[in-house]
Design a protein around this motif. Structure first.
Motif, short mmCIF file in Angstrom:
data_model
loop_
_atom_site.label_atom_id
_atom_site.label_comp_id
_atom_site.label_asym_id
_atom_site.label_seq_id
_atom_site.Cartn_x
_atom_site.Cartn_y
_atom_site.Cartn_z
N GLU A 126 0.66 -1.32 0.00
CA GLU A 126 0.05 0.08 0.14
C GLU A 126 0.81 1.28 -0.08
O GLU A 126 0.67 2.28 -0.74
N GLN A 127 1.83 1.23 1.04
CA GLN A 127 2.74 2.41 0.87
C GLN A 127 3.55 2.67 -0.40
O GLN A 127 3.53 3.77 -0.93
N VAL A 128 4.01 1.69 -1.11
CA VAL A 128 4.81 1.84 -2.29
C VAL A 128 3.73 2.40 -3.18
O VAL A 128 4.14 3.00 -4.28
N LEU A 129 2.53 1.57 -3.53
CA LEU A 129 1.61 2.02 -4.20
C LEU A 129 1.15 3.68 -4.39
O LEU A 129 1.24 4.01 -5.12
N SER A 130 1.01 4.03 -3.24
CA SER A 130 0.52 5.38 -2.79
C SER A 130 1.77 6.31 -3.26
O SER A 130 1.40 7.41 -3.84
N ASN A 131 3.02 5.85 -3.39
CA ASN A 131 4.09 6.75 -3.66
C ASN A 131 4.66 6.40 -5.17
O ASN A 131 5.57 7.40 -5.41
N MET A 132 4.18 5.56 -5.65
CA MET A 132 4.49 5.40 -7.01
C MET A 132 4.10 6.38 -8.01
O MET A 132 2.87 6.55 -7.91
N PRO A 133 4.67 6.62 -9.09
CA PRO A 133 4.04 7.37 -10.03
C PRO A 133 2.92 7.11 -10.83
O PRO A 133 2.77 5.67 -11.05
N LYS A 134 2.04 7.76 -11.08
CA LYS A 134 0.49 7.42 -11.59
C LYS A 134 0.77 6.61 -13.04
O LYS A 134 0.18 5.65 -13.31
N SER A 135 1.92 6.70 -13.72
CA SER A 135 2.21 6.15 -14.95
C SER A 135 2.41 4.69 -14.74
O SER A 135 2.02 4.06 -15.75
N TYR A 136 3.10 4.47 -13.53
CA TYR A 136 3.21 2.82 -13.27
C TYR A 136 2.26 2.15 -12.91
O TYR A 136 1.74 1.14 -13.07
N ARG A 137 1.31 3.05 -12.03
CA ARG A 137 0.13 2.46 -11.59
C ARG A 137 -0.88 2.09 -12.72
O ARG A 137 -1.76 0.99 -12.62
N LYS A 138 -0.81 2.75 -13.66
CA LYS A 138 -1.85 2.46 -14.79
C LYS A 138 -1.26 1.25 -15.73
O LYS A 138 -2.07 0.89 -16.55
N LYS A 139 -0.17 0.93 -15.33
CA LYS A 139 0.41 -0.38 -16.25
C LYS A 139 -0.43 -1.76 -15.58
O LYS A 139 -0.14 -2.02 -14.44
N LEU A 140 -0.80 -2.45 -16.59
CA LEU A 140 -1.75 -3.74 -16.03
C LEU A 140 -0.74 -4.82 -15.41
O LEU A 140 -1.16 -5.16 -14.33
N MET A 141 0.44 -4.70 -15.69
CA MET A 141 1.40 -5.81 -15.06
C MET A 141 1.67 -5.47 -13.56
O MET A 141 1.71 -6.29 -12.86
N VAL A 142 1.88 -4.10 -13.77
CA VAL A 142 2.05 -3.49 -12.22
C VAL A 142 0.93 -3.49 -11.29
O VAL A 142 1.01 -4.29 -10.08
N SER A 143 -0.17 -3.18 -11.73
CA SER A 143 -1.33 -3.26 -10.97
C SER A 143 -1.78 -4.65 -10.72
O SER A 143 -2.38 -4.89 -9.42
N THR A 144 -1.57 -5.56 -11.78
CA THR A 144 -1.93 -6.79 -11.18
C THR A 144 -1.18 -7.49 -10.36
O THR A 144 -1.41 -8.28 -9.43
N ALA A 145 0.24 -7.06 -10.11
CA ALA A 145 1.22 -7.88 -9.29
C ALA A 145 0.66 -7.29 -7.81
O ALA A 145 0.84 -7.95 -6.92
N ALA A 146 0.53 -5.91 -8.03
CA ALA A 146 -0.04 -5.18 -6.57
C ALA A 146 -1.35 -6.08 -6.15
O ALA A 146 -1.73 -6.41 -5.02
N PHE A 147 -2.32 -6.21 -7.16
CA PHE A 147 -3.68 -6.90 -6.90
C PHE A 147 -3.23 -8.35 -6.40
O PHE A 147 -4.17 -8.72 -5.05
N ASP A 148 -2.27 -9.13 -6.87
CA ASP A 148 -2.33 -10.49 -6.41
C ASP A 148 -1.56 -10.40 -4.86
O ASP A 148 -1.94 -11.20 -4.09
N ALA A 149 -0.77 -9.63 -4.89
CA ALA A 149 -0.15 -9.36 -3.34
C ALA A 149 -1.07 -9.15 -2.46
O ALA A 149 -1.19 -9.43 -1.15
N PHE A 150 -2.04 -8.22 -2.53
CA PHE A 150 -3.23 -7.85 -1.59
C PHE A 150 -3.90 -9.05 -1.26
O PHE A 150 -4.14 -9.40 -0.15
N ILE A 151 -4.23 -9.80 -2.26
CA ILE A 151 -5.13 -11.13 -2.18
C ILE A 151 -4.30 -12.00 -1.29
O ILE A 151 -4.86 -12.80 -0.51
#
Length: 153
Positions: free
Chosen positions: A24-49
């Motif tokens: 959560e901390q890394v996601l909130s501090n990461m540039p928006k351009s990276y958060r919009k990338k499917l592979m990055v958001s999918t990896a974070a999604f998987d981590a949360f699960i």
């Protein structure tokens, strides 16, 4: 981008509240351009699960273009967290989003119906499965499990 994915994958392997907080901390501090990338958001999604943080996983899921794999991961997480009604709602969304279900989607749907134990709902779920998936041993086992649970209720 790769560093973020590796970090999220490492947190997923740890699977703890602390790891989830780091994601959560890394996601909130990461540039928006990276958060919009499917592979990055999918990896974070998987981590949360894998860390058991379904509310954060849901937030990511509903803000990204989900794939059949991400649908399946969230459906499985809902079933594991004893929230089969959310699994059913997600299945409806798959249909609305015109995502092609795979055999695991049907397994998770049947598992949710087995937990709920309502005959009419189980009948509906059975009718959703295309004949080509009925030869899959996981689907067959889930169908048997569902009907046994419904009959025993």
């Amino acid at each position: 981008e790769i560093n973020y994915m590796l970090f999220f994958n490492a947190c997923a392997r740890i699977g703890s509240d602390k790891a989830s907080a780091l994601v959560e901390q890394v996601l909130s501090n990461m540039p928006k351009s990276y958060r919009k990338k499917l592979m990055v958001s999918t990896a974070a999604f998987d981590a949360f699960i894998k860390c058991g943080n379904l509310s954060s996983a849901e937030q990511l899921f509903f803000n990204m273009k989900p794939t059949v794999i991400s649908y399946g991961n969230l459906m499985n997480a809902y079933n594991d967290d004893d929230q089969p009604d959310k699994t059913l709602n997600l299945y409806k969304r798959i249909k609305d989003d015109r995502v092609e279900p795979n055999s695991l989607i049907y397994v998770f749907l049947l598992n949710a119906c087995a937990k709920i134990g309502v005959f009419s709902l189980s009948q509906f779920a059975s009718e959703q499965i295309p004949p080509s998936f009925l030869t899959d041993s996981y689907v067959q086992t889930s169908l048997i499990d569902m009907w046994v649970r419904v009959v025993m209720n």
